[in-house]
Enzyme design. Structure first.
Site, mmCIF file in Angstrom:
data_model
loop_
_atom_site.group_PDB
_atom_site.id
_atom_site.type_symbol
_atom_site.label_atom_id
_atom_site.label_comp_id
_atom_site.label_asym_id
_atom_site.label_seq_id
_atom_site.Cartn_x
_atom_site.Cartn_y
_atom_site.Cartn_z
ATOM 1 N N GLU A 296 36.929 40.192 50.357
ATOM 2 C CA GLU A 296 35.955 39.141 51.085
ATOM 3 C C GLU A 296 37.121 38.374 51.658
ATOM 4 O OE1 GLU A 296 33.403 37.569 48.203
ATOM 5 O OE2 GLU A 296 32.594 36.040 49.565
ATOM 6 N N ARG B 142 41.491 45.988 36.550
ATOM 7 C CA ARG B 142 42.023 44.948 37.347
ATOM 8 C C ARG B 142 43.316 44.537 36.812
ATOM 9 N NH1 ARG B 142 39.678 40.142 39.725
ATOM 10 N NH2 ARG B 142 38.016 41.309 40.189
ATOM 11 N N LYS C 159 40.526 34.022 43.075
ATOM 12 C CA LYS C 159 40.652 33.470 44.418
ATOM 13 C C LYS C 159 40.304 31.791 44.333
ATOM 14 C CE LYS C 159 39.117 36.846 46.862
ATOM 15 N NZ LYS C 159 38.546 37.865 48.160
HETATM 16 P P1 ATP Z 1 37.875 37.145 43.060
HETATM 17 O O1 ATP Z 1 37.147 37.582 41.863
HETATM 18 O O2 ATP Z 1 39.300 36.307 42.631
HETATM 19 O O3 ATP Z 1 37.240 36.574 43.932
HETATM 20 P P2 ATP Z 1 37.507 39.437 44.236
HETATM 21 O O4 ATP Z 1 37.710 40.644 43.322
HETATM 22 O O5 ATP Z 1 36.133 39.029 44.566
HETATM 23 O O6 ATP Z 1 38.451 38.545 43.733
HETATM 24 P P3 ATP Z 1 37.722 40.840 46.878
HETATM 25 O O7 ATP Z 1 38.268 40.160 47.893
HETATM 26 O O8 ATP Z 1 36.271 41.101 46.586
HETATM 27 O O9 ATP Z 1 38.274 39.725 45.704
HETATM 28 O O10 ATP Z 1 38.542 41.735 46.617
HETATM 29 C C1 ATP Z 1 38.916 43.160 47.365
HETATM 30 C C2 ATP Z 1 39.114 44.243 46.565
HETATM 31 O O11 ATP Z 1 40.238 44.131 45.733
HETATM 32 C C3 ATP Z 1 37.949 44.691 45.705
HETATM 33 O O12 ATP Z 1 37.835 46.232 45.550
HETATM 34 C C4 ATP Z 1 38.444 44.383 44.308
HETATM 35 O O13 ATP Z 1 38.227 44.964 43.123
HETATM 36 C C5 ATP Z 1 39.976 44.533 44.399
HETATM 37 N N1 ATP Z 1 40.565 43.308 43.455
HETATM 38 C C6 ATP Z 1 40.770 42.331 43.415
HETATM 39 N N2 ATP Z 1 41.409 41.566 42.557
HETATM 40 C C7 ATP Z 1 42.138 42.553 41.755
HETATM 41 C C8 ATP Z 1 42.934 42.778 40.915
HETATM 42 N N3 ATP Z 1 43.294 41.866 40.149
HETATM 43 N N4 ATP Z 1 43.482 43.901 40.327
HETATM 44 C C9 ATP Z 1 42.975 44.860 41.058
HETATM 45 N N5 ATP Z 1 42.175 45.017 42.212
HETATM 46 C C10 ATP Z 1 41.605 43.793 42.481
HETATM 47 MG MG MG Z 2 34.617 40.803 45.380
#
Ligand code: ATP
Ligand code: MG
Length: 560
Positions: free
Chosen positions: A36, A262, A272
């Site tokens: 995102e 994760r 984020k």
């Molecule tokens: P946040 O929860 O901090 O907003 P997010 O998971 O919503 O992070 P995205 O931009 O949606 O962030 O993540 C893109 C991809 O990266 C998704 O498939 C997500 O599952 C993966 N991802 C995000 N954080 C992690 C992590 N700590 N370890 C592994 N994969 C991750």
């Molecule tokens: Mg997400």
């Protein structure tokens, strides 16, 4: 036969993929990385990138980059650009397959209309409060919305008018008609569309209704022909909904969602939202502050893409959340830089040494090898003269036992130069040490025939030839391993006040002044350093990537 370049260890996702290829379920594997664009990528995203792109690479498939931009209020092109830069820097290539979920807004709308026509979605005018009350609790079933039995014609009409901007935000929503008594709360008639009168970074003001992630995601996967939709564990509970949308729309060749744990890393935060707070509230200098767990922060700190990819391979892919020790990441960059970084001398806290018996005007060029780990990196010359700097720590007026460096009367070897002896300590009025007077033994030039040896060897820089530089030393950003889990204190109260130590008064070998942004070195005995992107000829700035001591390697040895 093609060469097998796959060095990534297997894991349960790769097992599933190999099985799907063997049984012929899929002829070609297609994955995607779906960030995102509401922040910069971090090391957790790197795990997901390495997993998705790594699988595509190893099974001769494809991986798309897809911006998951269904929420117009938090997203920004700045993030879209930085995400592309970071994925490329990590060494992956989406070729011509960069997409936006917003590319599919029309198709998603059309599918929603289809769902209304099939009686599996309805327009609801319950308020947010009413919807919350309808929802029930994990132990009590919810209750049906009064709008649930609205006629198909009426829902179709209202949905179109939602799209046309006739209603205010919150006045109407589109909901899936599933089961208000489902034990899975996500299946209790979840939202599909909501009204948001916001300008979207990609579609501008074209839309005022926006699809929910849970609806947009499975369909975006399907539009792109994704075979395996890999996501983190918190989406496991959403999987029935992911499958439900594909079911009710009668879609074939469906993607399969698989969840993995994760990455959580000690002494940092990975959300984020929290990282954004650190940036906007100026606890750090920006997203690329070298203390941040962001990919651009790690890059500026001196991490290499190889070390991050190796780290991702090493931590593997599991089905249960855990905390990874940041020492493992540091171990990886140390291993990598040990192989590739030239050894140089830099004095971080200078103490002047005058070699009283050395000719006043002489400069000798001392030969020194660039990297003992890699003879092909050759050697270079460093100037030596009567006045040099050594590290303040390498001198003690009252040495503790077993101190093999310099103290009054002791001898020490200057790396790649001579053995010197400390004869006199010069102090100012305040009693502070200002310089040392030493003598050198001309017979002991490094590489010569002398067999005389002393216990300690220290680094030095010529005071007449050395260049001034600023060095930034970093420590952990937080004082406890898991700053998000503290019961009373917020993560911002757990920041390490000593995470940045700026030292403007360092001296470096003259050669080093030619280094370019991003160049990496081992400052002998002081750690691995890299040139900051904002370093200039007038003001040289080095970031310490990591110290030399490896607590991870020590732990491993103890374990085995
Ligand atoms: P946040 O929860 O901090 O907003 P997010 O998971 O919503 O992070 P995205 O931009 O949606 O962030 O993540 C893109 C991809 O990266 C998704 O498939 C997500 O599952 C993966 N991802 C995000 N954080 C992690 C992590 N700590 N370890 C592994 N994969 C991750
Ligand atoms: Mg997400």
């Amino acid at each position: 036969m093609e060469e097998n370049t796959n060095t990534t260890p297997s894991n349960f996702i790769r097992d599933i993929i190999e099985d799907d290829l063997k049984t012929g379920k899929h002829a070609k594997i297609h994955t995607r990385f779906p960030p995102e664009p509401n922040g910069y990528l971090h090391i957790g995203h790197a795990k997901s990138i390495c997993l998705n792109f790594g699988i595509a690479r190893d099974y001769k498939g494809q991986c798309n980059l897809r911006f998951d931009d269904t929420n117009p209020t938090k997203e920004d092109v700045e993030y879209v650009d930085s995400i592309q830069e970071d994925v490329k820097w990590l060494g992956f290539d989406w070729e011509d397959r960069m997409y936006y979920a917003s590319d599919y807004f029309q198709k998603l709308y059309d599918f929603a209309v289809k769902m209304i026509k099939e009686g599996v979605a309805y327009v609801d005018n319950s308020t947010a409060e009413e919807m919350k009350n309808q929802k029930g609790t994990p132990t009590e079933p919810g209750t049906n919305s009064p709008c649930r039995e609205r006629s198909i014609e009426e829902s179709l009409d209202l949905f179109e008018r939602m799209k046309n901007g006739e209603f205010e935000e919150g006045a109407y929503t589109l909901r899936a008609k599933i089961d208000m008594a489902s034990p899975n709360m996500h299946m209790r008639d979840p939202l599909i569309y909501r009204i948001k009168k916001a300008t979207h970074h990609n579609t501008g003001d074209e839309w005022c209704i926006y699809p929910m992630y849970d609806y947009a995601h499975p369909l975006s996967d399907w539009f792109e022909g994704i075979t395996h939709s890999l996501c983190t564990l918190e989406f496991e509970i959403h999987r029935p909904l992911y499958d439900w949308f594909l079911d009710v729309l009668h879609l074939e060749n469906r993607p399969r969602q698989i969840e993995f744990a994760r990455l959580n890393l000690t002494y940092t935060v990975m959300s984020k939202r929290k990282l954004l707070e650190l940036v906007t509230e100026k606890y750090v200098s920006g997203w690329d502050d070298p203390r941040m767990p962001t990919i651009c922060g790690l890059r500026r700190r001196g991490y290499t893409p190889e070390s991050i990819r190796n780290f991702a391979d090493k931590i593997g892919v599991a089905k249960r959340d855990a905390m990874t020790d940041v020492a493992l990441l540091e171990h990886g960059i140390r291993e990598d830089l040990n192989k590739r970084a030239p050894r140089v001398m830099a004095v971080l806290n200078p103490l002047k040494v005058v070699i009283t018996n050395y000719p006043d005007d002489l400069t000798e060029e001392m030969e020194t090898i660039n990297n003992p780990e890699d003879p092909s990196m050759g050697s270079r010359k460093i100037p030596f003269c009567k006045e040099i700097y050594i590290e303040q720590d390498d001198f003690r007026e009252d040495p503790p036992k077993k101190f093999h460096r310099l103290y009054p009367g002791s001898e020490v070897r200057l790396k790649s130069a001579y053995i010197i002896k400390c004869n006199e300590v010069i102090k100012n009025d305040k009693g502070e040490i200002t310089e040392l007077h030493c003598t050198y033994d001309p017979e002991t030039k490094s590489g010569g025939s002398s067999t005389r040896s002393v216990k300690g060897t220290i680094h030095w820089v010529s005071a007449r030839h050395g260049k001034k530089a600023e060095v930034r030393l970093y420590d952990r950003l937080f004082v406890i391993e898991d700053p998000s889990s503290h019961e009373e204190l917020s993560f911002k109260e757990l920041l390490n006040p000593h995470s940045l130590d700026i030292n403007e008064n360092c001296f470096i070998e003259p050669e080093l002044a030619k280094a370019k942004a991003g160049d990496k070195f081992q400052f002998m005995r002081m750690g691995y350093f890299c040139v900051d992107p904002l370093s200039t000829d007038e003001k040289l700035v080095f970031n310490r990537t990591v110290g030399l001591r490896d607590s991870w390697a020590k732990l491993e040895k103890k374990d085995s």
